[in-house]
Design a protein around this motif. Structure first.
Motif, PDB file in Angstrom:
ATOM      1  N   ALA A   2      -2.701 135.459  13.003  1.00  0.00           N
ATOM      2  CA  ALA A   2      -2.401 136.139  14.267  1.00  0.00           C
ATOM      3  C   ALA A   2      -0.896 136.240  14.493  1.00  0.00           C
ATOM      4  O   ALA A   2      -0.118 135.439  13.979  1.00  0.00           O
ATOM      5  CB  ALA A   2      -3.042 135.368  15.416  1.00  0.00           C
ATOM      6  N   ASP A   3      -0.509 137.230  15.287  1.00  0.00           N
ATOM      7  CA  ASP A   3       0.881 137.410  15.684  1.00  0.00           C
ATOM      8  C   ASP A   3       1.064 137.000  17.133  1.00  0.00           C
ATOM      9  O   ASP A   3       0.183 137.221  17.972  1.00  0.00           O
ATOM     10  CB  ASP A   3       1.303 138.883  15.557  1.00  0.00           C
ATOM     11  N   PHE A  76       0.041 130.933  13.268  1.00  0.00           N
ATOM     12  CA  PHE A  76       0.396 132.253  13.793  1.00  0.00           C
ATOM     13  C   PHE A  76       1.835 132.594  13.414  1.00  0.00           C
ATOM     14  O   PHE A  76       2.612 131.731  13.010  1.00  0.00           O
ATOM     15  CB  PHE A  76       0.194 132.320  15.315  1.00  0.00           C
ATOM     16  N   ILE A  77       2.162 133.859  13.543  1.00  0.00           N
ATOM     17  CA  ILE A  77       3.501 134.362  13.234  1.00  0.00           C
ATOM     18  C   ILE A  77       4.231 134.665  14.540  1.00  0.00           C
ATOM     19  O   ILE A  77       3.659 135.271  15.442  1.00  0.00           O
ATOM     20  CB  ILE A  77       3.417 135.667  12.400  1.00  0.00           C
ATOM     21  N   LYS A  78       5.481 134.215  14.631  1.00  0.00           N
ATOM     22  CA  LYS A  78       6.313 134.545  15.791  1.00  0.00           C
ATOM     23  C   LYS A  78       7.773 134.574  15.371  1.00  0.00           C
ATOM     24  O   LYS A  78       8.134 134.029  14.331  1.00  0.00           O
ATOM     25  CB  LYS A  78       6.072 133.588  16.950  1.00  0.00           C
ATOM     26  N   ALA A  88       5.958 131.481  10.211  1.00  0.00           N
ATOM     27  CA  ALA A  88       4.634 130.946  10.536  1.00  0.00           C
ATOM     28  C   ALA A  88       4.798 129.621  11.279  1.00  0.00           C
ATOM     29  O   ALA A  88       5.658 128.807  10.931  1.00  0.00           O
ATOM     30  CB  ALA A  88       3.821 130.746   9.266  1.00  0.00           C
ATOM     31  N   TYR A  89       3.964 129.429  12.297  1.00  0.00           N
ATOM     32  CA  TYR A  89       3.981 128.219  13.114  1.00  0.00           C
ATOM     33  C   TYR A  89       2.555 127.739  13.331  1.00  0.00           C
ATOM     34  O   TYR A  89       1.598 128.485  13.156  1.00  0.00           O
ATOM     35  CB  TYR A  89       4.588 128.503  14.496  1.00  0.00           C
ATOM     36  N   ARG A  90       2.448 126.487  13.762  1.00  0.00           N
ATOM     37  CA  ARG A  90       1.172 125.963  14.271  1.00  0.00           C
ATOM     38  C   ARG A  90       1.482 124.939  15.359  1.00  0.00           C
ATOM     39  O   ARG A  90       2.538 124.301  15.351  1.00  0.00           O
ATOM     40  CB  ARG A  90       0.322 125.368  13.165  1.00  0.00           C
TER      41      ARG A  90
END
Length: 114
Positions: A2-3, A76-78, A88-90
């Motif tokens: 997800a973005d 997700f990507i931010k 990418a993060y979580r």
């Protein structure tokens, strides 16, 4: 993957922003001499960010966290505010929100992935 929603703020507040690499060095002592070596070839960063959101943005964020990211369990990507590229993060833990008048301050704790 997800973005980060485009309707949410794309940069965090400066106050409270932290971007800290995780420790990857292992130390061992041998007869008074300390030897160090890297445990990993790549290191994740722990990130704390605060966002100022309107009530509409906050509702979008909660929906993104709960439904799109399955209560924060998905990656997700931010935008990375330091490198100015998408990363990418979580989530490491649930978000924290504070009401400010009609708006919100949302604090999130993340791992920045490779």
């Amino acid at each position: 993957m997800a973005d980060w929603p485009s309707t949410l703020p794309q940069s965090p507040l400066l106050e409270g922003f932290r971007d800290t690499p995780q420790n990857s060095v292992m130390r061992s002592e041998f007869d008074g001499y300390t030897k160090q070596r890297n445990r990993f070839t790549a290191v994740l960063n722990n990130v704390t960010e605060r966002y100022y959101m309107t009530s509409t943005q906050y509702a979008t964020f909660v929906n993104f966290y709960e439904n799109t990211l399955s209560n924060g369990s998905e990656e997700f990507i931010k935008p990375d505010p330091v490198l100015n590229v998408d990363k990418a993060y979580r989530f490491v833990e649930p978000y924290d929100s504070e009401r400010v008048g009609l708006d919100w301050i949302v604090t999130i704790t993340l791992e920045k992935l490779l």
